[in-house]
Design a protein around this motif. Structure first.
Motif, short mmCIF file in Angstrom:
data_model
loop_
_atom_site.label_atom_id
_atom_site.label_comp_id
_atom_site.label_asym_id
_atom_site.label_seq_id
_atom_site.Cartn_x
_atom_site.Cartn_y
_atom_site.Cartn_z
N ARG A 3 10.50 3.41 -3.80
CA ARG A 3 9.43 4.09 -3.05
C ARG A 3 10.04 4.99 -1.99
N ASP A 33 -2.95 9.92 3.22
CA ASP A 33 -2.69 8.51 3.51
C ASP A 33 -1.78 8.32 4.72
N HIS A 62 7.54 12.82 2.88
CA HIS A 62 6.69 12.61 1.70
C HIS A 62 7.13 13.56 0.59
N HIS A 63 7.75 13.03 -0.44
CA HIS A 63 8.15 13.81 -1.62
C HIS A 63 8.91 15.08 -1.24
N GLU A 100 10.56 8.06 -1.74
CA GLU A 100 9.98 9.37 -1.51
C GLU A 100 8.63 9.31 -0.82
N VAL A 101 8.08 8.10 -0.71
CA VAL A 101 6.78 7.93 -0.04
C VAL A 101 6.82 6.71 0.86
N ASP A 144 0.87 -1.16 0.00
CA ASP A 144 0.00 0.00 0.00
C ASP A 144 0.91 1.22 0.00
N VAL A 145 1.01 1.90 -1.13
CA VAL A 145 1.87 3.07 -1.24
C VAL A 145 1.07 4.31 -0.86
N GLU A 171 0.49 7.54 -1.39
CA GLU A 171 0.77 8.55 -2.41
C GLU A 171 0.38 9.96 -1.99
N SER A 172 -0.67 10.09 -1.19
CA SER A 172 -1.13 11.42 -0.79
C SER A 172 -0.82 11.67 0.68
N SER A 179 5.44 3.28 2.37
CA SER A 179 4.63 2.18 1.85
C SER A 179 4.51 1.10 2.92
N TYR A 217 10.40 2.97 3.79
CA TYR A 217 10.77 3.70 2.58
C TYR A 217 11.70 2.78 1.78
#
Length: 273
Positions: free
Chosen positions: A165, A34, A89-90, A167-168, A27-28, A30-31, A170, A161
């Protein structure tokens, strides 16, 4: 522990292509939304890479011991060279703090100095506790609690991390404890990769998530390993509260690596590629 050592040696033969073929489902997150409930998991940025860490106190971060040693020279990193980025996150974080000092188990320090890379004791003591320069408030991130060891078959999840992945955050939500080895090493069927070192392994208790272990190593068959935490965390808390808790740099210090000094492969002994 012979089985465990053999399994960890398989790290050296795992290629990036083999990792890409993994069937693990993640489950990544992304937002930003989350990340709700996961703010206390963060990326631990190091002078030569990164690991995953998690808050277990307002100013305490739990990760793997091998993360705080330089993978090339074997020397311990200076605490001020590390930054914990909660809810990274990013490129941005909910909050971030410099590390003020850290501690690893005395047994791990002995193994690092001896270069005993294939011993099960390396995994059994692969835990580090980092004290942050300033506490993180409850409004920013709520720390997790450490859990006692449950029985094999208990469902667990890993949040990290990982490579690809980084940068986000998971989560692999569906894996389990497969075996308990001597020296309280736990085996999981969780699939880990670069960046997963130090990642918290969660178990659910009374509908609350608790940290059962941290990722120390893994192999090409999708197996991973981590230590039991309660006794080690208690020891490290005490050491951090003592005046002599600061790590001592010695010329004989060497980084623990399962199966040898190669930087290829996945699992416990890795940093950012």
């Amino acid at each position: 522990m012979r089985y465990l050592a053999a399994a960890c040696l398989a790290l050296l033969s795992l290629t990036p292509a083999a990792t890409a073929q993994s069937r693990a489902v993640f489950d990544v997150m992304e937002s930003r939304g989350d990340l709700l409930g996961w703010e206390a998991v963060g990326r631990l940025d190091l002078p030569n890479g990164f690991c995953t860490g998690a808050l277990i106190g307002r100013d305490l971060v739990l990760t793997a011991a091998h993360c705080v040693f330089d993978p090339v020279t074997g020397a311990p990193y200076p605490a001020r060279g590390m930054t914990f980025r909660a809810g990274y996150h990013h490129g941005s974080a909910i909050t971030e703090r410099r590390v003020d000092r850290w501690a690893v188990p005395e047994r791990y320090s002995e193994l690092a100095a001896d270069g005993t890379s294939s011993s099960g004791s390396a995994v059994a003591t692969d835990v580090a506790l980092l004290r942050l320069a300033q506490p993180i408030s409850s409004a920013e991130a709520d720390p997790f609690r450490v859990h006692e060891m449950p029985a094999p078959g208990t469902r667990v999840s890993v949040v990290s991390y990982g490579r690809g992945r980084e940068e986000v955050l998971s989560r692999q939500p569906d894996c389990e404890i497969t075996r308990r080895y001597r020296e309280d090493v736990l085996g999981f069927d969780c699939d880990v990769t670069f960046g997963s070192s130090g990642a918290p392994v969660f178990v659910r208790e009374d509908n609350r998530l608790r940290i059962l272990s941290v990722i120390s190593s893994g192999n090409a068959r999708g197996e991973s390993y981590g230590p039991s935490l309660p006794a080690l965390v208690s020891e490290l808390r005490q050491r951090l509260n003592r005046e002599d808790a600061r790590p001592k740099v010695t010329t004989g210090a060497r980084r623990i690596t399962v199966g040898g000094g190669s930087r290829e492969g996945i699992g416990a002994r890795f940093i950012k590629p």
